[in-house]
Write an enzyme that holds these catalytic residues in place. Structure first.
Site, PDB file in Angstrom:
ATOM      1  N   CYS A   1       0.906  -1.163   0.000  1.00  9.68           N
ATOM      2  CA  CYS A   1       0.000   0.000   0.000  1.00  9.68           C
ATOM      3  C   CYS A   1       0.937   1.204   0.000  1.00  9.68           C
ATOM      4  O   CYS A   1       1.148   1.841   1.029  1.00  9.68           O
ATOM      5  CB  CYS A   1      -0.886  -0.008   1.235  1.00  9.68           C
ATOM      6  SG  CYS A   1      -1.889  -1.499   1.391  1.00  9.68           S
ATOM      7  N   ALA A   2       1.503   1.492  -1.151  1.00  9.40           N
ATOM      8  CA  ALA A   2       2.738   2.278  -1.197  1.00  9.40           C
ATOM      9  C   ALA A   2       2.564   3.796  -1.312  1.00  9.40           C
ATOM     10  O   ALA A   2       3.453   4.542  -0.893  1.00  9.40           O
ATOM     11  CB  ALA A   2       3.608   1.788  -2.345  1.00  9.40           C
TER      12      ALA A   2
ATOM     13  N   ASP B   1       1.352  -1.307   4.849  1.00 11.49           N
ATOM     14  CA  ASP B   1       0.967  -0.036   5.488  1.00 11.49           C
ATOM     15  C   ASP B   1      -0.505   0.179   5.144  1.00 11.49           C
ATOM     16  O   ASP B   1      -0.845   1.001   4.292  1.00 11.49           O
ATOM     17  CB  ASP B   1       1.859   1.080   4.916  1.00 11.49           C
ATOM     18  CG  ASP B   1       1.745   2.370   5.690  1.00 11.49           C
ATOM     19  OD1 ASP B   1       1.001   2.409   6.688  1.00 11.49           O
ATOM     20  OD2 ASP B   1       2.401   3.357   5.291  1.00 11.49           O
TER      21      ASP B   1
ATOM     22  N   CYS C   1      -1.550   3.983  10.874  1.00 12.57           N
ATOM     23  CA  CYS C   1      -1.410   5.275  11.571  1.00 12.57           C
ATOM     24  C   CYS C   1      -2.698   5.495  12.357  1.00 12.57           C
ATOM     25  O   CYS C   1      -3.294   6.567  12.308  1.00 12.57           O
ATOM     26  CB  CYS C   1      -1.079   6.413  10.613  1.00 12.57           C
ATOM     27  SG  CYS C   1      -2.205   6.584   9.248  1.00 12.57           S
TER      28      CYS C   1
ATOM     29  N   GLY D   1       6.363   7.451   0.670  1.00 11.55           N
ATOM     30  CA  GLY D   1       7.298   7.895   1.716  1.00 11.55           C
ATOM     31  C   GLY D   1       8.188   6.748   2.194  1.00 11.55           C
ATOM     32  O   GLY D   1       9.413   6.869   2.256  1.00 11.55           O
TER      33      GLY D   1
HETATM   34  C1  LIG Z   1      -1.419   4.824   4.800  1.00  5.42           C
HETATM   35  S1  LIG Z   1      -1.410   5.013   3.092  1.00  5.42           S
HETATM   36  C2  LIG Z   1       0.176   4.436   2.663  1.00  5.42           C
HETATM   37  C3  LIG Z   1       1.300   5.424   2.920  1.00  5.42           C
HETATM   38  C4  LIG Z   1       2.605   4.985   2.293  1.00  5.42           C
HETATM   39  N1  LIG Z   1       2.999   3.664   2.681  1.00  5.42           N
HETATM   40  C5  LIG Z   1       3.734   5.952   2.611  1.00  5.42           C
HETATM   41  O1  LIG Z   1       4.526   5.694   3.498  1.00  5.42           O
HETATM   42  O2  LIG Z   1       3.821   6.974   1.932  1.00  5.42           O
HETATM   43  C6  LIG Z   1      -2.415   3.701   2.593  1.00  5.42           C
HETATM   44  C7  LIG Z   1      -2.455   3.466   1.092  1.00  5.42           C
HETATM   45  O3  LIG Z   1      -3.152   2.243   0.875  1.00  5.42           O
HETATM   46  C8  LIG Z   1      -3.778   2.318  -0.366  1.00  5.42           C
HETATM   47  N2  LIG Z   1      -4.761   1.225  -0.410  1.00  5.42           N
HETATM   48  C9  LIG Z   1      -5.986   1.171   0.144  1.00  5.42           C
HETATM   49  N3  LIG Z   1      -6.560  -0.022  -0.111  1.00  5.42           N
HETATM   50  C10 LIG Z   1      -5.668  -0.738  -0.832  1.00  5.42           C
HETATM   51  C11 LIG Z   1      -5.691  -2.031  -1.414  1.00  5.42           C
HETATM   52  N4  LIG Z   1      -6.745  -2.830  -1.285  1.00  5.42           N
HETATM   53  N5  LIG Z   1      -4.613  -2.434  -2.114  1.00  5.42           N
HETATM   54  C12 LIG Z   1      -3.524  -1.625  -2.261  1.00  5.42           C
HETATM   55  N6  LIG Z   1      -3.477  -0.371  -1.754  1.00  5.42           N
HETATM   56  C13 LIG Z   1      -4.521   0.053  -1.038  1.00  5.42           C
HETATM   57  C14 LIG Z   1      -4.341   3.720  -0.387  1.00  5.42           C
HETATM   58  O4  LIG Z   1      -4.600   4.126  -1.714  1.00  5.42           O
HETATM   59  C15 LIG Z   1      -3.205   4.502   0.283  1.00  5.42           C
HETATM   60  O5  LIG Z   1      -2.368   5.055  -0.688  1.00  5.42           O
END
Ligand SMILES: C[S@@+](CC[C@H](N)C(=O)[O-])C[C@H]1O[C@@H](n2cnc3c(N)ncnc32)[C@H](O)[C@@H]1O
Length: 468
Positions: free
Chosen positions: A297-298, A363, A416, A302
């Protein structure tokens, strides 16, 4: 948002009224009050912008998007944008209190939402401390709020009410504040359910935890150790007369927040802006050269960037949100690092080539209840049921990712959130379902006090897949 320098003229309208004989007759309506122009560099202008932003947020739009919507609707100067942003953020931290004050001083909820937003912003300026950046005297605030109301066709009818409410607040400030803080939402500036949930999850720390979000968060940098040592970068900051302290192996806290374009070496990838707690992820993942790594979940990337700074790995950065993938591209381009970036749902496998990974960073999506001091709108946008729903989504993601991990490989769960249902309870249930080995990791980090406020509210659980 009303155009500030253009006078909007209104014409007496004609409306239909019934005569005593039942016949319809056109009757002149009382002329609507004329709006007054305001200058684009005035506090009144910024108050209209902030009021509109607050109205958007309370209608369900996240604060950054609300602000950019307001900025595209107006030709605010960089200074005015700064003031609109500052007032909007401050107001989001006070919505519970100013809402209770408005309820105490009015007989019905002020409409339209723009007018309610204006009262919220003006009262916020009257109850919060003035800073160097926002040195507004009380009577200037009242005067400018009245001008703000007078400048908008949607609020001009209520300029007398705005004046009366704000002046009454100044006259009865102490009594009114003493009265409203008896309500939890006004005392803590969170919805009541949030306060209750926090009390039950953290019976010792709940008060410190709630008030930690009152202060703006520190601005923390991560030094890209491929391009500079932390000592050299601190020297660079000193030469630029920027005060800073080292608070982690790669983490430096700036004593005063800066625009990124003013941070030395930022454009060249020497540093990134990242919370000190978030900087633990890549380190805990224990990446080694040659590893095949999945950042599931990139976006916005960051942690992706940090993993690549620490080791030469073959990294797949996945995110379900195609629009956010561009942010990963931009971040990595600035850091001069490379990963395969793919759109995909981590709870499905249609993007997977069947090769297992040495390391997986999960994440997962969550309520973001641990980053309320950075995003003061979150507490007003979330519903009580969101954490349980998101926990179900995350558990599906975790279960799917587990089979993609090599035996002996490690998976790091990050949220978070401060809600146990999304963090510790999730981690326990996951370990039980898969007989996963739980390795040492910090668990729940809480920004609870003035000393312990260097990081956001994050959760870490590290799992190892047993060797077969
Ligand atoms: C907390 S943020 C990640 C922050 C990132 N790891 C960073 O450090 O910059 C969560 C991310 O999960 C993604 N997300 C949500 N559901 C998801 C899924 N089923 N598969 C992949 N990504 C997903 C969202 O689009 C979002 O960008």
């Amino acid at each position: 948002m009303a155009e500030p320098t253009r006078k909007i003229l209104t014409r007496p309208a004609l409306n239909k009224a019934k005569t005593r004989t039942g016949k319809e007759q056109l009757k002149p309506k009382a002329p609507e009050p004329e709006t007054l122009p305001i200058k684009a560099d005035s506090l009144a202008f910024s108050l209209v912008g902030a009021a509109q932003t607050v109205a958007y947020v309370l209608d369900g739009i996240a604060l950054p998007q609300a602000l950019s919507r307001v900025f595209t609707q107006t030709d605010a100067s960089p200074q005015a944008r700064g003031a609109i942003q500052d007032i909007s953020y401050r107001t989001m931290r006070q919505v519970g209190r100013v809402d209770a004050l408005i309820a105490a001083m009015t007989t019905k909820a002020p409409e339209p939402p723009l007018l309610y937003g204006l009262l919220c912003c003006a009262l916020t300026l009257l109850i919060t401390e003035n800073t160097d950046e926002a040195p507004y005297d009380d009577f200037v605030v009242v005067d400018q709020a009245v001008n703000a109301a007078a400048s908008s066709p949607n609020m001009v009818f209520a300029k007398g009410m705005v004046n009366a409410v704000l002046r009454r607040f100044l006259r009865e400030k102490d009594e009114l504040l003493t009265m409203v803080v008896k309500q939890a939402a006004a005392r803590w500036n969170y919805p009541q359910w949030w306060v209750d949930q926090c009390k039950s999850a953290y019976p010792q720390d709940w008060q410190q935890l709630l008030s930690a979000a009152d202060t703006p968060p520190p601005m923390t940098l991560r030094v890209n150790q491929r391009l500079s040592s932390i000592e050299n970068y601190l020297l660079l900051l000193k030469q630029a007369q920027i005060e800073a302290s080292q608070i982690g192996p790669s983490a430096i806290r700036l004593h005063k927040a800066l625009q990124v374009q003013n941070i030395p070496g930022f454009a060249q990838g020497m540093v990134s802006v990242q919370d000190a707690g978030a900087q633990l992820a890549a380190v805990l993942l224990d990446v080694q050269d040659g590893h095949k790594v999945l950042d599931a979940c990139a976006a916005p990337g960051g942690k992706t960037g940090h993993i690549l700074e620490l080791a030469k790995v073959d990294l797949l950065a996945l995110d379900v949100d195609a629009k956010r993938l561009d942010k990963i591209h931009d971040n990595l381009a600035r850091l001069q690092l490379f990963a395969t970036i793919k759109e995909g749902d981590a709870s499905w496998s249609n993007w997977w080539d069947g090769q297992q990974f040495d390391r997986i960073l999960a994440d997962v999506p969550c309520t973001a209840s641990g980053v309320v001091r950075r995003h003061p709108d979150i507490r007003w946008l979330r519903r009580k049921t969101d954490a349980a729903q998101l926990a179900v989504t995350s558990s599906r993601i975790l279960d799917n990712l587990w089979r993609m991990l090599k035996p002996g490989g490690k998976l790091l769960l990050v949220t978070c959130s401060i809600w146990p249902i999304e963090s510790e309870n999730q981690a326990k249930a996951f370990a039980e379902r898969h007989a996963a080995i739980r390795l040492d990791a910090p668990g729940q980090l809480l920004p609870t006090s003035e000393i312990n406020n260097e990081h956001d509210g994050l959760f870490y659980a590290l799992f190892q897949k047993p060797e077969v």
